[in-house]
Design an enzyme around this catalytic site. Structure first.
Site, PDB file in Angstrom:
ATOM      1  N   GLU A 274      -0.121  -1.059   5.828  1.00  0.00           N
ATOM      2  CA  GLU A 274       1.171  -0.765   6.673  1.00  0.00           C
ATOM      3  C   GLU A 274       0.806   0.751   6.787  1.00  0.00           C
ATOM      4  O   GLU A 274       1.338   1.100   7.984  1.00  0.00           O
ATOM      5  CB  GLU A 274       2.497  -1.195   5.847  1.00  0.00           C
ATOM      6  CG  GLU A 274       3.649  -0.802   6.863  1.00  0.00           C
ATOM      7  CD  GLU A 274       4.306   0.511   6.960  1.00  0.00           C
ATOM      8  OE1 GLU A 274       5.157   0.906   7.650  1.00  0.00           O
ATOM      9  OE2 GLU A 274       3.874   1.384   5.888  1.00  0.00           O
TER      10      GLU A 274
ATOM     11  N   ASP B  14       0.821  -1.089  -0.077  1.00  0.00           N
ATOM     12  CA  ASP B  14       0.146   0.008  -0.023  1.00  0.00           C
ATOM     13  C   ASP B  14       0.676   1.286   0.109  1.00  0.00           C
ATOM     14  O   ASP B  14       1.922   1.400   0.531  1.00  0.00           O
ATOM     15  CB  ASP B  14      -0.829   0.204   1.231  1.00  0.00           C
ATOM     16  CG  ASP B  14      -0.368  -0.015   2.456  1.00  0.00           C
ATOM     17  OD1 ASP B  14       0.773  -0.853   2.627  1.00  0.00           O
ATOM     18  OD2 ASP B  14      -0.624   0.596   3.436  1.00  0.00           O
TER      19      ASP B  14
END
Length: 387
Positions: free
Chosen positions: A139, A77
């Site tokens: 994350e 991400d």
């Protein structure tokens, strides 16, 4: 290192950047691409989806399924680009002056591209211990996307001896980082005409009181405890988002704000959360409810990424220093998924291409030379695990 290998890594980075895997979107298209790439090389992979099934982590293993291997971990991400002044499309890689631009180029698709580029070389190496590739999600928001995969190690997956999380450190070995706790406080007041404040409870005013107290605590933490390995050398508090109110002349019914705590190793997030709650209980809530009953102030810790504590002489530190031909470690102030690996009892360090100074900014980039250094590191790792 061959030009073909570096070219392969750059091509893979371009493909990875093209996936708009912002944390509020699915990462499944990117994961499907990686699965297809690995499968084309005869490497099986295993998904660890989230509860809603719109995101997943991925685990792939190259080499024998035995204990003692090394995990190469990264997240898929990226942070949003809205409102940022990019000079070129953020999800199209641009190459200029030895730099590769694009959202995630540095944080941290550059590392993932290098790892994937090395797969053919890993496969031709006579590995005696495996290389585990972990790609996670979320994350940038919760740091929880890797935890399901971590739980597999030592159970139905071989237990590794070390983890390298490839966040950008300019290929220096970081053996410690701060924790981060993301926190939301919601104040519920009672609406009334602003000319008659005794008939209501102003949620915005109460939220401002609590935000002011968080700022005061932040200044207290600047005094200590201190650790000169970190910049800044103290734990930090920060209020990033606040929303509340209906109109200028209405006492606000609700106000919510998001804040965070980044703590030195050993300074637990529960400490500042408790300090803020004590202020709420003794000052803010009594002030909010002095005219009416029913208003509330609630605080929820949404996610915690634990700190990474230094473990001098650990298997991960010893290995990474040998591979980077370095004799020193650093500490970083940003948080990663490393603390979750360490909490599971697996020695962990952070070491990856690029500088955190470029992360989360418009025109994010990674130096081509950093990719080359990362590829050399991974090549040395293959050699190490083949002995």
């Amino acid at each position: 290192m061959s030009e073909d290998l570096l070219g392969r890594a750059k091509a893979l980075l371009a493909r990875l950047i093209a996936f708009e895997s912002v944390s509020n979107r699915s990462n499944l298209p990117l994961i499907a691409f990686v699965e297809e790439y690995l499968s084309a090389h005869g490497v099986a992979s295993r998904r660890a989806p989230n509860g809603s099934g719109d995101k997943t982590a991925l685990l792939a293993t190259v080499g024998p399924r035995v204990d003692g291997g090394v995990v190469l971990s990264g997240h898929t991400d990226v942070v949003p680009v809205e409102g940022q002044a990019w000079t070129s499309p953020p999800f199209v890689m641009r190459e200029a002056d030895g730099r590769l631009y694009g959202r995630g180029a540095c944080d941290m698709k550059g590392f993932a591209a290098c790892v994937l580029a090395m797969v053919p070389d890993f496969l031709t190496s006579p590995l005696k211990r495996p290389i585990h590739i972990v790609l996670s999600y979320d994350e940038e928001t919760t740091c929880l996307g890797s935890t399901d995969v971590i739980a597999w190690f030592g159970k139905d997956e071989p237990r590794p001896s070390a983890v390298v999380v490839g966040e950008p450190t300019m290929m220096e070995v970081a053996d410690a980082h701060k924790s981060v706790a993301t926190i939301r406080t919601v104040v519920k007041g009672y609406e009334a005409h602003s000319a008659l404040p005794a008939l209501g409870a102003n949620a915005v005013a109460a939220a401002a009181d609590v935000v002011s107290e968080i700022g005061r605590l932040a200044r207290e933490y600047e005094k200590g405890p201190l650790d000169p390995r970190f910049a800044p050398p103290y734990s930090t508090l920060h209020v990033g988002v606040i929303h509340g109110g209906t109109a200028r002349n209405i006492l606000a019914r609700e106000c919510a704000f998001d804040w965070e705590f980044r703590g030195l190793p050993g300074v637990l997030p529960a400490i500042p959360v408790g300090q803020v709650q004590a202020f709420v209980d003794t000052v803010a809530l009594p002030r909010l409810t002095r005219f009416v009953t029913g208003p509330t102030i609630t605080t929820e810790v949404e996610a915690v990424a634990p700190a990474l504590g230094a473990e001098p002489g650990s298997a991960a530190e010893t290995l990474a220093l040998r591979l980077t031909k370095s004799n020193r470690t650093i500490a970083v102030s940003f948080a990663t998924e490393s603390g979750h690996f360490q909490a599971a009892g697996i020695p962990t360090v952070v070491c990856g291409p690029g500088s955190i100074d470029q992360a989360h900014k418009p025109d994010e980039y990674v130096e081509e030379s950093q990719l080359a250094a990362c590829l050399a590191f991974l090549g040395a790792l293959a050699g190490e695990l083949s002995r």
